[in-house]
Motif scaffolding. Structure first.
Motif, PDB file in Angstrom:
ATOM      1  N   ARG A   1     -50.571   3.884  16.035  1.00  0.00           N
ATOM      2  CA  ARG A   1     -51.909   4.338  16.403  1.00  0.00           C
ATOM      3  C   ARG A   1     -52.970   3.939  15.387  1.00  0.00           C
ATOM      4  N   TYR A   2     -52.546   3.663  14.155  1.00  0.00           N
ATOM      5  CA  TYR A   2     -53.508   3.260  13.132  1.00  0.00           C
ATOM      6  C   TYR A   2     -53.704   1.749  13.093  1.00  0.00           C
ATOM      7  N   ALA A   3     -52.871   1.009  13.820  1.00  0.00           N
ATOM      8  CA  ALA A   3     -52.900  -0.453  13.728  1.00  0.00           C
ATOM      9  C   ALA A   3     -54.051  -1.024  14.547  1.00  0.00           C
ATOM     10  N   PRO A   4     -54.724  -2.060  14.030  1.00  0.00           N
ATOM     11  CA  PRO A   4     -55.756  -2.736  14.817  1.00  0.00           C
ATOM     12  C   PRO A   4     -55.105  -3.558  15.917  1.00  0.00           C
ATOM     13  N   PRO A   5     -55.846  -3.870  16.988  1.00  0.00           N
ATOM     14  CA  PRO A   5     -55.269  -4.662  18.073  1.00  0.00           C
ATOM     15  C   PRO A   5     -54.995  -6.097  17.625  1.00  0.00           C
ATOM     16  N   GLY A   6     -54.165  -6.782  18.404  1.00  0.00           N
ATOM     17  CA  GLY A   6     -53.829  -8.175  18.087  1.00  0.00           C
ATOM     18  C   GLY A   6     -52.375  -8.280  17.688  1.00  0.00           C
ATOM     19  N   ALA A   7     -52.075  -9.223  16.803  1.00  0.00           N
ATOM     20  CA  ALA A   7     -50.713  -9.398  16.318  1.00  0.00           C
ATOM     21  C   ALA A   7     -50.332  -8.231  15.429  1.00  0.00           C
TER      22      ALA A   7
ATOM     23  N   ALA B   1     -44.863  12.118   7.246  1.00  0.00           N
ATOM     24  CA  ALA B   1     -44.052  11.915   8.452  1.00  0.00           C
ATOM     25  C   ALA B   1     -43.980  10.436   8.815  1.00  0.00           C
ATOM     26  N   VAL B   2     -45.092   9.719   8.650  1.00  0.00           N
ATOM     27  CA  VAL B   2     -45.100   8.280   8.926  1.00  0.00           C
ATOM     28  C   VAL B   2     -44.071   7.571   8.057  1.00  0.00           C
TER      29      VAL B   2
ATOM     30  N   ASP C   1     -61.383  12.272   8.929  1.00  0.00           N
ATOM     31  CA  ASP C   1     -60.428  11.322   9.483  1.00  0.00           C
ATOM     32  C   ASP C   1     -59.338  10.997   8.468  1.00  0.00           C
ATOM     33  N   PHE C   2     -59.734  10.834   7.203  1.00  0.00           N
ATOM     34  CA  PHE C   2     -58.758  10.518   6.170  1.00  0.00           C
ATOM     35  C   PHE C   2     -57.823  11.701   5.938  1.00  0.00           C
ATOM     36  N   ALA C   3     -58.359  12.914   5.958  1.00  0.00           N
ATOM     37  CA  ALA C   3     -57.519  14.097   5.773  1.00  0.00           C
ATOM     38  C   ALA C   3     -56.465  14.188   6.872  1.00  0.00           C
ATOM     39  N   ALA C   4     -56.844  13.838   8.098  1.00  0.00           N
ATOM     40  CA  ALA C   4     -55.877  13.849   9.193  1.00  0.00           C
ATOM     41  C   ALA C   4     -54.785  12.808   8.968  1.00  0.00           C
ATOM     42  N   LEU C   5     -55.178  11.631   8.509  1.00  0.00           N
ATOM     43  CA  LEU C   5     -54.202  10.586   8.231  1.00  0.00           C
ATOM     44  C   LEU C   5     -53.225  11.038   7.154  1.00  0.00           C
TER      45      LEU C   5
ATOM     46  N   ALA D   1     -40.908  -0.298  11.572  1.00  0.00           N
ATOM     47  CA  ALA D   1     -41.240   0.347  10.303  1.00  0.00           C
ATOM     48  C   ALA D   1     -42.448  -0.324   9.654  1.00  0.00           C
ATOM     49  N   VAL D   2     -42.447  -1.659   9.616  1.00  0.00           N
ATOM     50  CA  VAL D   2     -43.584  -2.388   9.051  1.00  0.00           C
ATOM     51  C   VAL D   2     -44.866  -2.062   9.809  1.00  0.00           C
ATOM     52  N   ASN D   3     -44.761  -2.052  11.114  1.00  0.00           N
ATOM     53  CA  ASN D   3     -45.954  -1.854  11.935  1.00  0.00           C
ATOM     54  C   ASN D   3     -46.544  -0.456  11.798  1.00  0.00           C
ATOM     55  N   GLU D   4     -45.721   0.527  11.446  1.00  0.00           N
ATOM     56  CA  GLU D   4     -46.230   1.876  11.202  1.00  0.00           C
ATOM     57  C   GLU D   4     -46.764   2.024   9.782  1.00  0.00           C
ATOM     58  N   LEU D   5     -46.100   1.411   8.827  1.00  0.00           N
ATOM     59  CA  LEU D   5     -46.428   1.622   7.417  1.00  0.00           C
ATOM     60  C   LEU D   5     -47.683   0.863   6.985  1.00  0.00           C
ATOM     61  N   TRP D   6     -47.876  -0.345   7.519  1.00  0.00           N
ATOM     62  CA  TRP D   6     -48.984  -1.157   7.029  1.00  0.00           C
ATOM     63  C   TRP D   6     -50.341  -0.496   7.224  1.00  0.00           C
ATOM     64  N   PRO D   7     -50.676   0.028   8.408  1.00  0.00           N
ATOM     65  CA  PRO D   7     -51.999   0.655   8.540  1.00  0.00           C
ATOM     66  C   PRO D   7     -52.186   1.844   7.606  1.00  0.00           C
ATOM     67  N   LEU D   8     -51.120   2.642   7.411  1.00  0.00           N
ATOM     68  CA  LEU D   8     -51.216   3.771   6.481  1.00  0.00           C
ATOM     69  C   LEU D   8     -51.459   3.273   5.064  1.00  0.00           C
TER      70      LEU D   8
END
Length: 433
Positions: free
Chosen positions: A30-36, A153-154, A143-147, A170-177
């Protein structure tokens, strides 16, 4: 896969439209930008954190005394602590703030206290400190506090995904965080607890990248685990420091920096506060020392692993009979002891792998050992199985190992199959045009 804070309805609609990677079809976090997705982008160039290095203000949080001063939310105490931590005079601090020296002196002695929101925001922004310390808010804070609330958990769920063979997720979840935390840290606006989250995110991202990157990109994974170690050394958390040393040492090994890897892993053995952690460090030390040709260190580490297992210190992916047999056989082969390696592989009772990728790793090692022993049919079977699963799991590093083993064993058809699988993966992981 990972829970995320609620977003406005319009934002949820927008994310639903671009919920999958345009290249591989993997679901985006959910934190990842669209695209690749980040994993596909990492195949072309290792992911790097945005912005400059951590701002000096961040390091205030790594010192307990300074952190206590900051958490007091007393402006006079905070300014004095900030000057002490950064070796600044009142005149130098006044220059940073754009104030007269006498005004800074009056704030520090509580003869003057800025009460207006604009003034407190100015001080927080100029010093790179979290706004809430001064009793004011920043538009990005909620927004940052929610993240951050969901950050642990992420990381935990991403680690579960990696260990269950889904390192791409795992990479796709961790990178945006990690990217959000890095950007915040570059502004100097992370508290001590959030700094710990950044360290965990860096480490988990580095290890996950080390699973999905090809060999030529492995240094990128070691960079991330090294960035985690930089923080771990300041956080006064011995178990996390030992874990970070283990993981960084292993990524250094995969990147070909063997002396540094052995040094980090020997340090991990020395500082691990529990038998399971020490046994895991010894397992990785055995692998690195075998690759480095350090026979005595290898034998000592393997012996230590066996003692740890006999004492009941079995620990997940690294300290278990299956993994130890693979590490032992692979190290013996690297030390030019193929007969001993074959005897180890024929030892029964190893059980099942702790994670799917370990079956691939073991199949490649089995193929290498059997090829060295002249058992071509068995080698071809093991390497073919490894190639099929490595492509399915997106493990280019293991494909490259299998290809080399097939070439050394004179198995041209197996080598060709591995190269074809690697080409398919490279097309998948190539940067979008």
């Amino acid at each position: 896969m990972v829970p995320a804070p609620a977003r406005p309805p319009g934002d949820r609609v927008a994310r639903a439209v671009a919920a999958r990677c345009e290249r591989c079809g993997t679901a985006l976090g959910r934190y990842a930008p669209p695209g690749a997705c980040p994993a596909c982008r990492a195949g072309g160039a290792a992911l790097t954190a945005p912005g400059p290095r951590l701002a000096p203000a961040v390091w205030l949080w790594s010192d307990p005394a300074a952190a206590a001063a900051l958490s007091s939310r007393d402006l006079a105490v905070i300014l004095r602590a900030y000057r002490a931590a950064n070796s600044l005079s009142q005149e130098a601090l006044a220059a940073i703030l754009g104030y007269d020296k006498s005004y800074v002196a009056m704030i520090e002695t509580r003869r003057r206290t800025p009460h207006d929101v604009a003034g407190r925001r100015h001080i927080a922004r100029a010093l790179g400190l979290p706004f809430h310390l001064f009793g004011v808010t920043d538009p990005d804070d909620a927004d940052f506090a929610a993240l951050v609330h969901f950050g642990d958990a992420v990381v935990r769920l991403a680690e579960i995904a990696r260990q269950s063979g889904r390192a791409v997720e795992a990479v796709n979840e961790l990178w945006p965080l990690a990217a959000r935390l890095e950007a915040r840290a570059a502004e100097g606006r992370l508290e001590r607890e959030t700094l710990s989250l950044l360290a965990s995110a860096r480490l988990a991202l580095g290890v996950s990248l080390g699973t999905v990157l090809p060999e030529e990109r492995m240094p990128g994974a070691a960079v991330w685990t090294g960035k985690a170690l930089l923080l771990a050394r300041r956080l006064d958390d011995p178990p996390f420091l030992a874990h970070t040393l283990r993981m960084h040492g292993n990524e250094l090994r995969k990147a070909g920096r063997l002396p540094a890897a052995v040094a980090r892993l020997e340090h991990a053995v020395a500082v691990s506060p529990d038998p399971a952690g020490q046994g895991s460090a010894l397992a990785l030390l055995a692998r690195a020392s075998g690759d480095a040709g350090l026979g005595e260190t290898f034998d000592t580490a393997i012996h230590g692993c066996r003692r740890a297992l006999e004492s009941g210190a079995e620990n997940g992916m690294l300290l278990n009979p299956f993994t130890l047999r693979e590490i032992h056989a692979r190290g013996l082969l690297a030390l030019d002891r193929p007969g001993d390696a074959l005897r180890v592989l024929h030892t029964g009772g190893a059980g099942d792998p702790a994670a799917p990728q370990w079956q691939v790793i073991a199949d490649v090692t089995t193929g290498e050992v059997l090829a060295a022993a002249g058992e071509r049919d068995g080698s071809a079977e093991a390497l073919s199985a490894a190639i099929a699963t490595a492509e399915q799991r997106r493990l280019p590093h293991q494909l490259q190992r299998a290809i080399r083993a097939a070439r050394r064993g004179g198995l041209a058809s197996v080598s060709d199959a591995g190269l074809a699988a690697l080409r398919r993966l490279r097309v998948l992981l190539a940067p979008a045009a």
